[in-house]
Enzyme design. Structure first.
Site, PDB file in Angstrom:
ATOM      1  N   GLU A  78       0.623   3.973   1.973  1.00  0.00           N
ATOM      2  CA  GLU A  78       1.196   4.503   3.196  1.00  0.00           C
ATOM      3  C   GLU A  78       2.454   3.740   3.795  1.00  0.00           C
ATOM      4  O   GLU A  78       3.121   4.473   4.308  1.00  0.00           O
ATOM      5  CB  GLU A  78      -0.241   4.255   4.338  1.00  0.00           C
ATOM      6  CG  GLU A  78      -1.449   4.863   3.905  1.00  0.00           C
ATOM      7  CD  GLU A  78      -2.489   3.923   3.130  1.00  0.00           C
ATOM      8  OE1 GLU A  78      -1.725   3.293   2.138  1.00  0.00           O
ATOM      9  OE2 GLU A  78      -3.611   3.995   3.272  1.00  0.00           O
ATOM     10  N   CYS A  80       0.778  -1.241   0.018  1.00  0.00           N
ATOM     11  CA  CYS A  80       0.112   0.128   0.003  1.00  0.00           C
ATOM     12  C   CYS A  80       0.962   1.067   0.015  1.00  0.00           C
ATOM     13  O   CYS A  80       1.971   1.266   0.506  1.00  0.00           O
ATOM     14  CB  CYS A  80      -0.928  -0.069   1.280  1.00  0.00           C
ATOM     15  SG  CYS A  80      -2.209  -1.217   1.291  1.00  0.00           S
TER      16      CYS A  80
END
Ligand code: THU
Length: 163
Positions: free
Chosen positions: A75, A73
């Site tokens: 993040e 991901c």
């Protein structure tokens, strides 16, 4: 038996223009990062921009893989990059946004559980709350003062020390 309640507070803004200039800029950088995501399988493009205490901005985006679980991901790409390049600098805030090639995202992104856990590590590491700015392509912008607010009952280091 006792029923208890958990409460979190957050702020919602109707438009990007209502944000502080520093936060508008961070969100813009997250949007630019999402343009560079590698997401041929989901067509869901996520971008994250991290503002460090020294003023440096580190970005990341989702990196997918034909073996799906091997992808990562946005993040975590961003926060691990910050951790790798600036291990001793605390994180002030993180802006995260997303867009899709297949539908319109009209609400703020809700980070996945693994990313919440990964980001919370950096709050503990530097003993400093990280402000989190969540946005979609359009719609409201949601801001929370701490990653801990979106990860109730999180696993903490103290639990490792218990006998
Ligand atoms: N994704 C993120 O990058 N961050 C999140 O918080 C949720 C999901 C990515 C993973 C995958 O590449 C795509 O979005 C669809 O799940």
């Amino acid at each position: 038996m006792i029923k208890k309640e958990l409460k979190i507070t957050f702020t919602e803004y109707d438009s990007e223009q209502e944000l502080a200039p520093e936060e508008q800029d961070l969100l813009k950088k997250a949007r630019s990062a999402s343009d560079l995501a590698y997401a041929p399988y989901s067509n869901f493009f996520v971008g994250a921009a991290i503002l460090l205490e020294n003023g440096v901005i580190v970005t990341g985006n989702n990196q997918e893989n034909v073996a799906f679980p091997s992808g990562l991901c946005a993040e975590r790409v961003a926060i691990y990059t910050a951790g790798a390049q600036y291990p001793n600098v605390a994180i002030r805030s993180i802006a995260i946004t997303c867009k899709s090639k297949q539908f319109h995202v009209g609400e703020p992104l809700s980070p996945c559980g693994a990313c919440r856990q990964a980001m919370s590590e950096y709050e503990m590491r530097h003993n400093k709350n990280i402000r989190i700015i969540l946005a979609g392509e359009t719609g409201k912008i949601r801001i929370l003062d701490s990653i801990a607010d979106i990860l109730p009952f999180m696993f903490k280091a103290e639990q490792l020390k218990k006998k």
